[in-house]
Design an enzyme around this catalytic site. Structure first.
Site, PDB file in Angstrom:
ATOM      1  N   GLU A 114       0.803  -1.231   0.000  1.00  0.00           N
ATOM      2  CA  GLU A 114       0.000   0.000   0.000  1.00  0.00           C
ATOM      3  C   GLU A 114       0.832   1.277   0.000  1.00  0.00           C
ATOM      4  O   GLU A 114       0.543   2.213  -0.727  1.00  0.00           O
ATOM      5  CB  GLU A 114      -0.932   0.047   1.228  1.00  0.00           C
ATOM      6  CG  GLU A 114      -2.029  -0.966   1.227  1.00  0.00           C
ATOM      7  CD  GLU A 114      -1.614  -2.250   1.920  1.00  0.00           C
ATOM      8  OE1 GLU A 114      -2.494  -3.040   2.242  1.00  0.00           O
ATOM      9  OE2 GLU A 114      -0.401  -2.454   2.141  1.00  0.00           O
ATOM     10  N   ASP A 158      -2.207  -5.434   2.961  1.00  0.00           N
ATOM     11  CA  ASP A 158      -2.493  -5.762   4.362  1.00  0.00           C
ATOM     12  C   ASP A 158      -3.328  -7.034   4.513  1.00  0.00           C
ATOM     13  O   ASP A 158      -4.140  -7.365   3.642  1.00  0.00           O
ATOM     14  CB  ASP A 158      -3.222  -4.595   5.039  1.00  0.00           C
ATOM     15  CG  ASP A 158      -2.301  -3.419   5.308  1.00  0.00           C
ATOM     16  OD1 ASP A 158      -1.069  -3.624   5.294  1.00  0.00           O
ATOM     17  OD2 ASP A 158      -2.805  -2.303   5.526  1.00  0.00           O
ATOM     18  N   ASP A 212      -6.099  -8.121   5.697  1.00  0.00           N
ATOM     19  CA  ASP A 212      -7.495  -8.025   6.112  1.00  0.00           C
ATOM     20  C   ASP A 212      -8.371  -7.871   4.880  1.00  0.00           C
ATOM     21  O   ASP A 212      -7.891  -7.952   3.745  1.00  0.00           O
ATOM     22  CB  ASP A 212      -7.708  -6.860   7.090  1.00  0.00           C
ATOM     23  CG  ASP A 212      -7.316  -5.515   6.490  1.00  0.00           C
ATOM     24  OD1 ASP A 212      -6.970  -5.475   5.294  1.00  0.00           O
ATOM     25  OD2 ASP A 212      -7.372  -4.505   7.215  1.00  0.00           O
ATOM     26  N   GLU A 255      -9.841  -5.236   3.564  1.00  0.00           N
ATOM     27  CA  GLU A 255      -9.454  -4.112   2.712  1.00  0.00           C
ATOM     28  C   GLU A 255      -8.185  -4.430   1.933  1.00  0.00           C
ATOM     29  O   GLU A 255      -8.050  -4.067   0.767  1.00  0.00           O
ATOM     30  CB  GLU A 255      -9.264  -2.847   3.564  1.00  0.00           C
ATOM     31  CG  GLU A 255     -10.546  -2.274   4.125  1.00  0.00           C
ATOM     32  CD  GLU A 255     -11.530  -1.868   3.043  1.00  0.00           C
ATOM     33  OE1 GLU A 255     -11.153  -1.145   2.113  1.00  0.00           O
ATOM     34  OE2 GLU A 255     -12.700  -2.296   3.129  1.00  0.00           O
ATOM     35  N   TYR A 301       0.213  -5.806  12.945  1.00  0.00           N
ATOM     36  CA  TYR A 301      -0.871  -5.144  12.228  1.00  0.00           C
ATOM     37  C   TYR A 301      -1.929  -4.625  13.200  1.00  0.00           C
ATOM     38  O   TYR A 301      -2.346  -5.324  14.121  1.00  0.00           O
ATOM     39  CB  TYR A 301      -1.510  -6.114  11.236  1.00  0.00           C
ATOM     40  CG  TYR A 301      -2.431  -5.444  10.261  1.00  0.00           C
ATOM     41  CD1 TYR A 301      -2.000  -4.378   9.490  1.00  0.00           C
ATOM     42  CD2 TYR A 301      -3.748  -5.885  10.106  1.00  0.00           C
ATOM     43  CE1 TYR A 301      -2.833  -3.756   8.588  1.00  0.00           C
ATOM     44  CE2 TYR A 301      -4.600  -5.275   9.205  1.00  0.00           C
ATOM     45  CZ  TYR A 301      -4.139  -4.206   8.448  1.00  0.00           C
ATOM     46  OH  TYR A 301      -4.977  -3.588   7.557  1.00  0.00           O
ATOM     47  N   ARG A 350      -5.100  -3.423  12.657  1.00  0.00           N
ATOM     48  CA  ARG A 350      -6.542  -3.586  12.452  1.00  0.00           C
ATOM     49  C   ARG A 350      -6.893  -5.045  12.712  1.00  0.00           C
ATOM     50  O   ARG A 350      -6.748  -5.895  11.828  1.00  0.00           O
ATOM     51  CB  ARG A 350      -6.939  -3.157  11.035  1.00  0.00           C
ATOM     52  CG  ARG A 350      -6.786  -1.653  10.815  1.00  0.00           C
ATOM     53  CD  ARG A 350      -7.307  -1.227   9.451  1.00  0.00           C
ATOM     54  NE  ARG A 350      -7.184   0.219   9.303  1.00  0.00           N
ATOM     55  CZ  ARG A 350      -6.134   0.834   8.782  1.00  0.00           C
ATOM     56  NH1 ARG A 350      -5.104   0.119   8.348  1.00  0.00           N
ATOM     57  NH2 ARG A 350      -6.085   2.148   8.698  1.00  0.00           N
ATOM     58  N   HIS A 388      -6.361 -12.550  12.957  1.00  0.00           N
ATOM     59  CA  HIS A 388      -5.047 -11.958  13.174  1.00  0.00           C
ATOM     60  C   HIS A 388      -4.686 -11.940  14.653  1.00  0.00           C
ATOM     61  O   HIS A 388      -5.543 -12.053  15.525  1.00  0.00           O
ATOM     62  CB  HIS A 388      -5.015 -10.517  12.633  1.00  0.00           C
ATOM     63  CG  HIS A 388      -5.549 -10.394  11.248  1.00  0.00           C
ATOM     64  ND1 HIS A 388      -5.050 -11.123  10.205  1.00  0.00           N
ATOM     65  CD2 HIS A 388      -6.556  -9.646  10.742  1.00  0.00           C
ATOM     66  CE1 HIS A 388      -5.713 -10.823   9.101  1.00  0.00           C
ATOM     67  NE2 HIS A 388      -6.649  -9.924   9.412  1.00  0.00           N
TER      68      HIS A 388
END
Length: 859
Positions: free
Chosen positions: A7, A82, A84, A86, A295, A297, A342
């Site tokens: 990202e 990432d 997740d 998203e 991470y 989130r 996670h």
């Protein structure tokens, strides 16, 4: 060559360093495309077909081209966004774009890692996988759902509810929570109660003992409800001797909390550090990209096995063996809709106790200590309760105390809470046994009043949303910021206050769309989307069920007349807008009609160009107006006479205008006006005259001899001296500030280079090659970046939370290349043009021709 997509540029640089020369790592700058902000981007009638477009920002388009060019030369594409939903969506967007541009390499793989460390990255590269279609489907379902909700409902609001801006699926429910709490506070009736406490002494140590039984009756919190009873109880305690009847000591344990999740990190950072949810997430993102924490989130509360081992070694090295439990601790979440794919948020190394500087360092310290404490031994406490009675046994006192026998995890970390209990144990009590007669030093009877439920802080709002299963912790920061940006709520002393526009919007949704702001419905949608991400249901089926009911309901409300909507809301909000009056008049009684002996005066909710207000049915004969959300007597209305200025003899009127309430002295162009600040709750004629008299001259500056003025401007209260300004803390300080403080504040502002230069940056992104700090700032027209010389505004579609140093430097360089902004009137005059031949007279319109012909005929 192997192409890796992540990202952010910062993440790309770190990973490229770990992987070596055979890899090229490029950043996507977050999402590369989105649904266009227009009707038709999601088409339910075409099996929920969705249109996507690359972000219009030139930088984004250039980066997409760079990725496509690199992909054409690559043998293998590795999508490493990432771990997740998203992140999976960004990888899907990149792959889909490259496929459409015929630039997709033959080999495409997906890797994920929970921390940006060399070990985590290299291990991930050895275990590639394919894109997770279930996660992609869950993203598509959520994105389409939010789009359909917003783009269907917002036009209804614009046409039927004056002043409304827009509504979102999750934000509307969060707003409802805030508005309902506001209503609870307004309905709350304080209840008087008294406590009787004796100050006692034993063996040289003082302690407090509360009266818990009076005249043979057990006392609850509200049992003593008046001063007469309290005084009688106080005299009874004063006149009797109290003997220790019973000493009860109970051991108990306090266990550590699990490591942070996204939600608990936001809550604790708000309580302990005073950070907003958005600021916390910015800092956490920076720490993650620097490889300092895992991470950020996540809903998971468990640490990786190797991390637990490293944590236990660090505890063993730092403390003696009593602080380390025999077995590792394992946690499971209790939050509704939690996704535990996670790890919890933890430091990547338990040997690095400090990282970064400023706010970043404080947040890292919080994460480190919470994670370490989660694997430590429980704290052992001892609670002592001492019961004292008078000789008759009719009166009883009780003293409580608590002592920490072994601190355990408290040696490292103690969790904080929003609200404290009235029954919290006191400190250490002196040693006492049955039969002891402590000395009585005094007795106090204290009056109390019950308090309404507290307004939500960011921490308590996030906690409540998570408890209800509404939204996702990773979205709470943006949800809360949206409510503030749209001015549906405001923050005062770190608490949410519902604005009038927010309350009206909530009432509209509760009345016309009750199902879609219901807590169980919104949480149920999260459950269904989780079913999609788990591969147990199909995303289009979820959308079909939603759209089948939502679209007809929206169409039905759109057909209603605005006056009909206002009438329904008038009835729905009657208890709030028209509470019982102290003077006995009907709550809808119009004071202006009564004053002018006009019959039929009755107040109702009305809709105007600038929002809702309270007006009279006799309009236009009656011009009475009261601001929405300001229930009260006639003298508290917005359009009313507050009194008369003794110096001029002119009336001082309180009015409401486009920009809120204000006061006016006199009439017409010569009238003097002043806005009413929000931080003056007890606003009266005295305050009105003070405001109208501004600016106030504090005195002559001791160095320059020029006057220092205190006043209130567009951006709040301030000081002015010789063309320089300094900000004041609040309205009252405008009238209270003295010469010494004024000089000091002006000096501080001067040292900072003015009020704007003195603002704290949202984030320090890094340094230029010349060593100048590059900062992200919040400006009058939105966020911007600066190197101290050049200021560059962020594009509208750029997320400031995801901004990197490289991106900031590009923005600053582009702005510098354009040169300074030209001032109005500074343009060169264009050379004089030759005089054009006279134009023929414009042809007359048919109506005009007929009129001219008739006139000619008459002549």
């Amino acid at each position: 060559m192997q192409l890796v997509i992540v990202e952010s540029p910062a993440k790309a640089k770190t990973i490229e360093k770990y992987l070596g020369k055979d890899f090229k790592v490029l950043a996507s700058y977050g999402h590369v495309r989105d649904l266009p902000a227009k009707d038709g981007s999601v088409r339910p009638d075409e099996d929920f077909a969705m249109d996507w477009e690359v972000y219009a920002d030139q930088r984004n388009r250039a980066q997409v081209k760079a990725i496509a060019d690199a992909a054409k030369k690559a043998d293998r594409l590795i999508l490493a966004t990432d771990p997740d939903r998203e992140g999976e969506a960004i990888s899907w967007h990149v792959m889909d774009l490259l496929k459409k541009r015929k630039a997709l390499p033959a080999e495409v793989e997906r890797v994920t890692f929970n921390a940006i460390t060399k070990q985590a990255v290299t291990d991930a590269m050895k275990a590639p996988r394919q894109l997770d279609q279930d996660l992609i489907d869950a993203y598509l379902g959520r994105r389409a759902l939010d789009y359909l909700f917003g783009f269907t409902l917002s036009p209804v609001l614009w046409r039927k509810l004056p002043g409304a801006k827009s509504a979102g699926r999750v934000q509307s429910v969060a707003l409802r929570l805030i508005c309902e709490r506001e209503h609870e506070i307004e309905l709350f009736v304080p209840q008087e109660y008294w406590s009787v406490v004796a100050r006692m002494e034993h063996d040289g140590s003082e302690f407090d003992a509360r009266l818990v039984q009076f005249d043979g009756k057990k006392l609850e919190r509200l049992s003593i409800g008046d001063g007469t009873t309290a005084e009688a109880a106080k005299m009874a305690v004063e006149s009797e001797r109290f003997t220790v009847e019973e000493v009860e000591t109970k051991p108990h344990k306090r266990h550590p909390s699990p490591p942070f999740t996204t939600s608990t990190l936001q809550q604790e950072a708000a309580r302990k550090l005073g950070y907003s949810a958005s600021h916390t997430m910015r800092l956490a993102q920076s720490l993650y990209e620097a490889g300092a924490i895992t991470y950020m989130r996540t809903d998971g509360v468990q640490m990786d096995g190797s991390a637990i081992s490293a944590c236990r070694r660090a505890i063993s090295d730092r403390f003696d063996g009593h602080y380390l439990p025999e077995k590792p601790r394992h946690y499971s979440t209790k939050a509704k809709n939690a996704q535990e794919a996670h790890e919890a948020i933890r430091p990547t190394s338990f040997t690095t106790e400090r990282f970064g500087s400023g706010d970043e360092a404080k947040l890292y310290d919080l994460v480190f200590k919470r994670a370490m404490a989660s694997q430590m031994e429980s704290a052992r406490m001892e609670r002592t309760t001492v019961t004292l009675r008078d000789p008759t046994g009719r009166h009883e006192l009780r003293a409580t105390g608590q002592v920490v026998k072994f601190p355990g995890f408290l040696a490292v970390y103690s969790e904080s809470f929003d609200e404290k209990s009235d029954d919290e144990d006191g400190g250490l009590l002196p040693f006492m046994k049955s039969g002891d007669l402590p000395a009585k030093k005094g007795v106090e009877a204290t009056q109390h009043f019950t308090q309404p439920p507290p307004r939500f802080s960011e921490a308590s709002l996030v906690k409540r949303l998570e408890e209800l299963g509404i939204g996702r912790p990773s979205t709470y920061a943006s949800t809360i910021q949206t409510l503030r940006d749209r001015e549906y709520v405001r923050m005062e002393k770190n608490r949410f206050f519902a604005e009038d526009s927010g309350r009206l919007l909530t009432a509209f949704l509760e009345r016309f769309f009750p199902r879609y702001v219901a807590y169980d419905f919104t949480a149920g949608m999260e459950d269904e989307l989780d079913e999609v991400s788990g591969g147990r249901t199909e995303w289009k089926r979820v959308l079909e069920a939603f759209w089948r009911d939502f679209k007809p309901k929206s169409d039905e409300v759109m057909l209603r007349q605005p006056s009909e909507v206002t009438e329904v809301l008038d009835e729905f909000l009657a208890d709030y807008l028209f509470p019982p009056r102290a003077d006995g008049h009907d709550p809808r009684w119009c004071p202006l009609c009564a004053e002018q002996n006009r019959e039929g005066g009755e107040l109702h909710l009305r809709g105007g160009r600038f929002g809702a207000f309270i007006g009279c049915v006799n309009y236009p004969e009656c011009t009475f107006r009261r601001k929405f959300g300001q229930p009260g007597e006639g003298d508290g209305s917005e359009d009313s006479v507050m009194g008369t200025d003794s110096e001029t003899g002119l009336p001082v009127e309180r009015k409401t205008g486009r920009f809120g309430p204000y006061i006016q002295l006199g009439e017409g162009k010569e009238a003097k006006r002043a806005s009413i600040p929000k931080d003056l709750p007890d606003f009266d004629l005295e305050w009105a005259l003070k405001l109208l008299a501004l600016p106030r001259v504090v005195g002559a500056h001791p160095e320059s001899g020029l006057e220092i003025e205190a006043a209130i401007g567009r951006y709040g209260p301030y000081l002015k001296h010789d063309g320089k300004y300094a900000k004041l803390a609040n309205t009252r300080e405008v009238f209270d500030v003295g010469m010494n403080r004024a000089v000091d504040l002006l000096a501080q502002a001067g040292n900072r280079g003015g009020a704007r230069a003195g603002r704290e940056p949202l984030k320090v992104l890094g340094k230029t090659e010349a060593g100048d700090e590059v900062k992200l700032m919040e400006g009058r027209y939105g966020p911007y970046v600066t190197d101290g010389t050049v200021n560059a505004t962020l594009p509208r579609d750029k997320d400031k939370d995801a901004l990197t140093l490289d991106e900031a430097l590009v923005l600053i360089a582009d702005k510098a290349a354009k040169g300074p902004v030209k001032k109005k009137g500074a343009r060169k005059k264009a050379p004089a043009k030759k005089k054009a031949p006279a134009k023929k007279a414009a042809a007359k319109k048919p109506a005009a021709r007929k009129k001219a012909a008739a006139k000619k005929a008459e002549g």
